[in-house]
Design a protein around this motif. Structure first.
Motif, PDB file in Angstrom:
ATOM      1  N   GLU A  33       0.821  -1.210   0.000  1.00  0.00           N
ATOM      2  CA  GLU A  33       0.000   0.000   0.000  1.00  0.00           C
ATOM      3  C   GLU A  33       0.858   1.266   0.000  1.00  0.00           C
ATOM      4  N   ARG A  34       1.940   1.280   0.789  1.00  0.00           N
ATOM      5  CA  ARG A  34       2.772   2.484   0.920  1.00  0.00           C
ATOM      6  C   ARG A  34       3.679   2.731  -0.272  1.00  0.00           C
ATOM      7  N   PHE A  35       4.240   1.668  -0.839  1.00  0.00           N
ATOM      8  CA  PHE A  35       5.299   1.856  -1.830  1.00  0.00           C
ATOM      9  C   PHE A  35       4.969   1.368  -3.243  1.00  0.00           C
ATOM     10  N   TYR A  36       3.946   0.534  -3.396  1.00  0.00           N
ATOM     11  CA  TYR A  36       3.665  -0.056  -4.702  1.00  0.00           C
ATOM     12  C   TYR A  36       2.270   0.266  -5.227  1.00  0.00           C
ATOM     13  N   ALA A  37       1.539   1.136  -4.556  1.00  0.00           N
ATOM     14  CA  ALA A  37       0.155   1.431  -4.938  1.00  0.00           C
ATOM     15  C   ALA A  37       0.046   2.010  -6.346  1.00  0.00           C
ATOM     16  N   GLU A  38       1.043   2.762  -6.774  1.00  0.00           N
ATOM     17  CA  GLU A  38       1.000   3.412  -8.088  1.00  0.00           C
ATOM     18  C   GLU A  38       1.655   2.584  -9.196  1.00  0.00           C
ATOM     19  N   VAL A  39       2.195   1.425  -8.853  1.00  0.00           N
ATOM     20  CA  VAL A  39       2.872   0.595  -9.847  1.00  0.00           C
ATOM     21  C   VAL A  39       1.833  -0.056 -10.743  1.00  0.00           C
ATOM     22  N   THR A  40       2.005   0.094 -12.052  1.00  0.00           N
ATOM     23  CA  THR A  40       1.045  -0.473 -13.001  1.00  0.00           C
ATOM     24  C   THR A  40       1.532  -1.786 -13.600  1.00  0.00           C
ATOM     25  N   GLU A  41       2.812  -2.086 -13.436  1.00  0.00           N
ATOM     26  CA  GLU A  41       3.351  -3.348 -13.944  1.00  0.00           C
ATOM     27  C   GLU A  41       2.873  -4.497 -13.054  1.00  0.00           C
ATOM     28  N   PRO A  42       2.779  -5.712 -13.595  1.00  0.00           N
ATOM     29  CA  PRO A  42       2.387  -6.855 -12.775  1.00  0.00           C
ATOM     30  C   PRO A  42       3.380  -7.087 -11.631  1.00  0.00           C
ATOM     31  N   LEU A  43       2.827  -7.372 -10.452  1.00  0.00           N
ATOM     32  CA  LEU A  43       3.633  -7.629  -9.261  1.00  0.00           C
ATOM     33  C   LEU A  43       3.454  -9.062  -8.795  1.00  0.00           C
ATOM     34  N   VAL A  44       4.506  -9.582  -8.148  1.00  0.00           N
ATOM     35  CA  VAL A  44       4.436 -10.888  -7.513  1.00  0.00           C
ATOM     36  C   VAL A  44       4.923 -10.764  -6.081  1.00  0.00           C
ATOM     37  N   LEU A  45       4.423 -11.641  -5.241  1.00  0.00           N
ATOM     38  CA  LEU A  45       4.876 -11.735  -3.859  1.00  0.00           C
ATOM     39  C   LEU A  45       5.747 -12.979  -3.754  1.00  0.00           C
ATOM     40  N   PRO A  82      18.990 -16.121  -3.919  1.00  0.00           N
ATOM     41  CA  PRO A  82      18.965 -17.216  -4.884  1.00  0.00           C
ATOM     42  C   PRO A  82      17.523 -17.640  -5.163  1.00  0.00           C
ATOM     43  N   SER A  83      17.223 -17.900  -6.415  1.00  0.00           N
ATOM     44  CA  SER A  83      15.849 -18.280  -6.771  1.00  0.00           C
ATOM     45  C   SER A  83      15.429 -19.569  -6.060  1.00  0.00           C
ATOM     46  N   THR A  84      16.377 -20.387  -5.667  1.00  0.00           N
ATOM     47  CA  THR A  84      16.064 -21.641  -4.968  1.00  0.00           C
ATOM     48  C   THR A  84      15.541 -21.414  -3.552  1.00  0.00           C
ATOM     49  N   ALA A  85      15.726 -20.206  -2.997  1.00  0.00           N
ATOM     50  CA  ALA A  85      15.210 -19.899  -1.660  1.00  0.00           C
ATOM     51  C   ALA A  85      13.769 -19.405  -1.710  1.00  0.00           C
ATOM     52  N   VAL A  86      13.262 -19.146  -2.914  1.00  0.00           N
ATOM     53  CA  VAL A  86      11.879 -18.700  -3.085  1.00  0.00           C
ATOM     54  C   VAL A  86      11.010 -19.949  -3.221  1.00  0.00           C
ATOM     55  N   VAL A  87      10.179 -20.175  -2.220  1.00  0.00           N
ATOM     56  CA  VAL A  87       9.392 -21.417  -2.160  1.00  0.00           C
ATOM     57  C   VAL A  87       7.978 -21.265  -2.714  1.00  0.00           C
ATOM     58  N   ALA A  88       7.540 -20.014  -2.907  1.00  0.00           N
ATOM     59  CA  ALA A  88       6.228 -19.774  -3.504  1.00  0.00           C
ATOM     60  C   ALA A  88       6.227 -18.382  -4.127  1.00  0.00           C
ATOM     61  N   VAL A  89       5.458 -18.256  -5.204  1.00  0.00           N
ATOM     62  CA  VAL A  89       5.311 -16.971  -5.889  1.00  0.00           C
ATOM     63  C   VAL A  89       3.821 -16.756  -6.124  1.00  0.00           C
ATOM     64  N   ARG A  90       3.322 -15.647  -5.609  1.00  0.00           N
ATOM     65  CA  ARG A  90       1.903 -15.331  -5.761  1.00  0.00           C
ATOM     66  C   ARG A  90       1.765 -14.082  -6.640  1.00  0.00           C
ATOM     67  N   HIS A  91       0.986 -14.160  -7.685  1.00  0.00           N
ATOM     68  CA  HIS A  91       0.713 -12.992  -8.521  1.00  0.00           C
ATOM     69  C   HIS A  91      -0.271 -12.109  -7.778  1.00  0.00           C
ATOM     70  N   LEU A  92       0.072 -10.837  -7.641  1.00  0.00           N
ATOM     71  CA  LEU A  92      -0.778  -9.902  -6.918  1.00  0.00           C
ATOM     72  C   LEU A  92      -1.711  -9.187  -7.882  1.00  0.00           C
ATOM     73  N   PRO A  93      -2.978  -9.066  -7.523  1.00  0.00           N
ATOM     74  CA  PRO A  93      -3.903  -8.341  -8.398  1.00  0.00           C
ATOM     75  C   PRO A  93      -3.529  -6.864  -8.447  1.00  0.00           C
ATOM     76  N   THR A  94      -3.810  -6.217  -9.551  1.00  0.00           N
ATOM     77  CA  THR A  94      -3.528  -4.801  -9.666  1.00  0.00           C
ATOM     78  C   THR A  94      -4.519  -4.042  -8.792  1.00  0.00           C
ATOM     79  N   THR A  95      -4.066  -2.911  -8.274  1.00  0.00           N
ATOM     80  CA  THR A  95      -4.924  -2.153  -7.355  1.00  0.00           C
ATOM     81  C   THR A  95      -5.716  -1.106  -8.090  1.00  0.00           C
TER      82      THR A  95
END
Length: 107
Positions: A49-61, A94-107
């Motif tokens: 909410e504070r830092f990515y609210a205006e980002v229009t590109e697709p985001l992932v968590l 390292p990408s191997t430490a990322v155990v899940a990736v969630r696509h975030l809906p655009t705000t």
């Protein structure tokens, strides 16, 4: 322990190819900041909410398993004078430490 990082989807995809993610936060690299900003499960929505609210590109968590990192993770305030701490990853992710990736809906 699991920590989280919000990433621009295209940057994460590029990092998966190379095996290392090097973005600290929106518009800044690991080399510029010295660490990668991360959040605990109860913090990432506020960061979005504070830092990515205006980002229009697709985001992932990115869900990161700290036991799979070979660099330090330090709980620190994000700026002098603030009491709340956040996990900071002191090195490339390292990408191997990322155990899940969630696509975030655009705000």
């Amino acid at each position: 322990m699991r920590i989280f990082h919000i990433a621009i989807a295209a940057q994460w995809e590029a990092a998966r190819s190379s095996g290392l993610y090097r973005t600290s936060t929106l518009g800044l690299t690991l080399e510029e900041v010295g660490f990668i900003h991360a959040s605990r499960v109860d913090q990432w929505e506020g960061v979005r909410e504070r830092f990515y609210a205006e980002v229009t590109e697709p985001l992932v968590l990115l869900e990161i398993e700290t036991d799979l990192l070979d660099v330090p993770v330090v709980e620190e305030p994000p700026a002098p004078g603030l009491a709340e701490t956040f996990p900071h990853i002191y090195g490339p992710l390292p990408s191997t430490a990322v155990v899940a990736v969630r696509h975030l809906p655009t705000t």
